[in-house]
Write a protein that holds these residues in place. Structure first.
Motif, PDB file in Angstrom:
ATOM      1  N   GLU A 101       0.872  -1.166   0.000  1.00 44.15           N
ATOM      2  CA  GLU A 101       0.000   0.000   0.000  1.00 44.15           C
ATOM      3  C   GLU A 101       0.907   1.213   0.000  1.00 44.15           C
ATOM      4  O   GLU A 101       1.737   1.363   0.895  1.00 44.15           O
ATOM      5  N   TRP A 102       0.746   2.035  -1.018  1.00 48.18           N
ATOM      6  CA  TRP A 102       1.597   3.203  -1.182  1.00 48.18           C
ATOM      7  C   TRP A 102       0.935   4.146  -2.174  1.00 48.18           C
ATOM      8  O   TRP A 102       0.322   3.708  -3.135  1.00 48.18           O
ATOM      9  N   ALA A 103       1.040   5.408  -1.895  1.00 47.76           N
ATOM     10  CA  ALA A 103       0.585   6.433  -2.836  1.00 47.76           C
ATOM     11  C   ALA A 103       1.753   7.383  -3.048  1.00 47.76           C
ATOM     12  O   ALA A 103       2.510   7.660  -2.115  1.00 47.76           O
ATOM     13  N   SER A 104       1.911   7.882  -4.251  1.00 48.76           N
ATOM     14  CA  SER A 104       3.093   8.686  -4.582  1.00 48.76           C
ATOM     15  C   SER A 104       3.254   9.914  -3.694  1.00 48.76           C
ATOM     16  O   SER A 104       4.343  10.418  -3.532  1.00 48.76           O
ATOM     17  N   ARG A 105       2.180  10.370  -3.099  1.00 48.34           N
ATOM     18  CA  ARG A 105       2.274  11.557  -2.231  1.00 48.34           C
ATOM     19  C   ARG A 105       2.691  11.201  -0.803  1.00 48.34           C
ATOM     20  O   ARG A 105       2.956  12.080   0.002  1.00 48.34           O
ATOM     21  N   ARG A 106       2.725   9.905  -0.479  1.00 46.75           N
ATOM     22  CA  ARG A 106       3.088   9.476   0.873  1.00 46.75           C
ATOM     23  C   ARG A 106       4.489   8.897   0.894  1.00 46.75           C
ATOM     24  O   ARG A 106       4.957   8.326  -0.072  1.00 46.75           O
ATOM     25  N   ASP A 107       5.146   9.022   2.030  1.00 52.44           N
ATOM     26  CA  ASP A 107       6.489   8.467   2.192  1.00 52.44           C
ATOM     27  C   ASP A 107       6.439   7.083   2.832  1.00 52.44           C
ATOM     28  O   ASP A 107       7.433   6.393   2.890  1.00 52.44           O
ATOM     29  N   THR A 108       5.275   6.647   3.273  1.00 52.69           N
ATOM     30  CA  THR A 108       5.147   5.365   3.981  1.00 52.69           C
ATOM     31  C   THR A 108       4.707   4.257   3.041  1.00 52.69           C
ATOM     32  O   THR A 108       3.819   4.455   2.215  1.00 52.69           O
ATOM     33  N   VAL A 109       5.306   3.102   3.210  1.00 53.15           N
ATOM     34  CA  VAL A 109       4.963   1.916   2.432  1.00 53.15           C
ATOM     35  C   VAL A 109       4.577   0.836   3.438  1.00 53.15           C
ATOM     36  O   VAL A 109       5.218   0.682   4.477  1.00 53.15           O
ATOM     37  N   ALA A 110       3.537   0.084   3.121  1.00 51.66           N
ATOM     38  CA  ALA A 110       3.096  -1.012   3.998  1.00 51.66           C
ATOM     39  C   ALA A 110       2.794  -2.239   3.159  1.00 51.66           C
ATOM     40  O   ALA A 110       2.466  -2.135   1.978  1.00 51.66           O
ATOM     41  N   LEU A 111       2.911  -3.405   3.772  1.00 44.71           N
ATOM     42  CA  LEU A 111       2.507  -4.621   3.077  1.00 44.71           C
ATOM     43  C   LEU A 111       1.045  -4.503   2.682  1.00 44.71           C
ATOM     44  O   LEU A 111       0.235  -4.011   3.453  1.00 44.71           O
ATOM     45  N   GLY A 112       0.723  -4.925   1.506  1.00 46.39           N
ATOM     46  CA  GLY A 112      -0.630  -4.784   0.982  1.00 46.39           C
ATOM     47  C   GLY A 112      -1.538  -5.944   1.301  1.00 46.39           C
ATOM     48  O   GLY A 112      -1.144  -6.920   1.935  1.00 46.39           O
ATOM     49  N   ARG A 113      -2.751  -5.835   0.821  1.00 49.16           N
ATOM     50  CA  ARG A 113      -3.798  -6.814   1.102  1.00 49.16           C
ATOM     51  C   ARG A 113      -3.442  -8.219   0.639  1.00 49.16           C
ATOM     52  O   ARG A 113      -3.887  -9.199   1.224  1.00 49.16           O
ATOM     53  N   GLU A 114      -2.661  -8.340  -0.418  1.00 48.16           N
ATOM     54  CA  GLU A 114      -2.304  -9.663  -0.940  1.00 48.16           C
ATOM     55  C   GLU A 114      -1.311 -10.403  -0.042  1.00 48.16           C
ATOM     56  O   GLU A 114      -1.194 -11.613  -0.138  1.00 48.16           O
ATOM     57  N   LEU A 115      -0.626  -9.667   0.829  1.00 49.93           N
ATOM     58  CA  LEU A 115       0.393 -10.294   1.677  1.00 49.93           C
ATOM     59  C   LEU A 115       0.046 -10.263   3.157  1.00 49.93           C
ATOM     60  O   LEU A 115       0.831 -10.721   3.981  1.00 49.93           O
ATOM     61  N   ASN A 116      -1.077  -9.718   3.500  1.00 48.11           N
ATOM     62  CA  ASN A 116      -1.477  -9.684   4.914  1.00 48.11           C
ATOM     63  C   ASN A 116      -2.455 -10.800   5.208  1.00 48.11           C
ATOM     64  O   ASN A 116      -3.141 -11.312   4.446  1.00 48.11           O
TER      65      ASN A 116
END
Length: 122
Positions: free
Chosen positions: A107-122
């Motif tokens: 999960e990431w949006a170009s305007r954010r600096d944070t990246v998180a594991l997405g729905r496919e890996l949680n």
């Protein structure tokens, strides 16, 4: 009998140099089974084809599923995948994170600096 030597290992994978993909494939087949590997969707292969993307997913998995792009860029440099944090930051934002986000791996949006594991890996 051939002499056994302790050859240097690749720091990122722990695989002895020279064993390469055949050792990794053998290990994956033993762990998952050949039928399971053959049924993996093509988009998974594409997402995991890049060492950058595999390293990002591994780092997120090992660090509570979240990191900043700056942390990921620094990790790519310390892992020897990129030579500079600036270049790592650019390729993460413009190449690797968009591909991983499109497939739901992060999960990431170009305007954010944070990246998180997405729905496919949680």
């Amino acid at each position: 009998m051939a002499e056994m030597r302790d050859e240097p290992r690749n720091d990122r994978t722990g695989v002895r140099r020279g064993e390469g993909i055949s050792f990794s494939l053998r290990s994956a087949i033993q762990t998952l089974g050949l039928n399971a590997l053959l049924r993996l969707p093509p988009e998974l292969y594409e997402a995991l084809a890049s060492e950058h993307r595999r390293t990002v997913l591994s780092y997120l998995h090992e660090n509570d599923g979240r990191a900043t792009i700056t942390e990921l860029a620094a990790h790519l440099v310390t892992s020897g995948i990129e030579a500079s944090e600036q270049r790592a930051h650019v390729v993460l934002q413009h190449v690797h994170l968009p591909k991983l986000a499109e497939r739901g791996f992060v999960e990431w949006a170009s305007r954010r600096d944070t990246v998180a594991l997405g729905r496919e890996l949680n």
